[in-house]
Design an enzyme around this catalytic site. Structure first.
Site, short mmCIF file in Angstrom:
data_model
loop_
_atom_site.label_atom_id
_atom_site.label_comp_id
_atom_site.label_asym_id
_atom_site.label_seq_id
_atom_site.Cartn_x
_atom_site.Cartn_y
_atom_site.Cartn_z
N GLU A 13 73.84 68.53 50.39
CA GLU A 13 73.63 67.90 51.69
C GLU A 13 74.84 67.05 52.10
O GLU A 13 75.30 67.11 53.24
CB GLU A 13 72.37 67.00 51.66
CG GLU A 13 71.11 67.75 51.31
CD GLU A 13 70.79 67.80 49.82
OE1 GLU A 13 69.59 67.87 49.49
OE2 GLU A 13 71.73 67.78 48.98
N ASN A 50 76.19 72.03 45.97
CA ASN A 50 76.47 70.98 45.01
C ASN A 50 77.69 71.37 44.18
O ASN A 50 77.90 72.54 43.86
CB ASN A 50 75.26 70.64 44.14
CG ASN A 50 74.58 71.81 43.46
OD1 ASN A 50 74.57 72.93 43.96
ND2 ASN A 50 74.00 71.56 42.30
#
Length: 135
Positions: free
Chosen positions: A58, A45
């Site tokens: 992701e 992130n």
């Protein structure tokens, strides 16, 4: 799973957390995306003071794979790691991005601070996915 078991993939996700840019939340997340050819692409992130500009681990992994020439259907599994008491699932935006590029049967591995691994499929995470434009 091609060339790598779920424990190895999850370890790759855990190891990548150290590269997260999280000056605001102090909540690092790592992802490891396994491609059909055995390649693993990691994502973390990356926060921004304008929180809407933050990108999850992701999506970072998926977008990096696409930038490197991988296409829809090239994805075998993804592992997501954070330091949480419960299993850390992808957010809803990441789930939708996964649906865009991955099979409903793609394996998704989640972990927790005890290093347990929960194995799901993408359709387990998003059973009624938005998959096409009905216009």
């Amino acid at each position: 799973m091609d060339h790598m078991n779920k424990e190895q993939l999850m370890e790759s996700a855990r190891n990548s957390k150290g590269n997260a840019y999280v000056p605001y939340s102090k909540f690092p997340v790592g992802a490891a995306l396994l491609l059909n050819d055995g390649t693993v692409i990691n994502g973390v992130n990356v926060e921004n003071v304008s929180f809407g500009a933050t990108n999850c681990a992701e999506r970072t992994a998926i977008f990096t794979a696409v930038a490197n020439g991988y296409k829809k259907g090239d994805f075998t599994a993804i592992a997501v790691a954070g330091d949480t008491a419960d299993f850390l699932p992808p957010c809803s935006i990441c789930r939708q991005v996964l649906v865009e590029f991955c099979s409903p049967d793609m394996l998704v591995y989640l972990t927790n601070e005890k290093k347990e691994i929960l194995e799901l499929t993408l359709k387990d995470l998003l059973p009624h996915a938005f998959t096409n434009l009905d216009m």
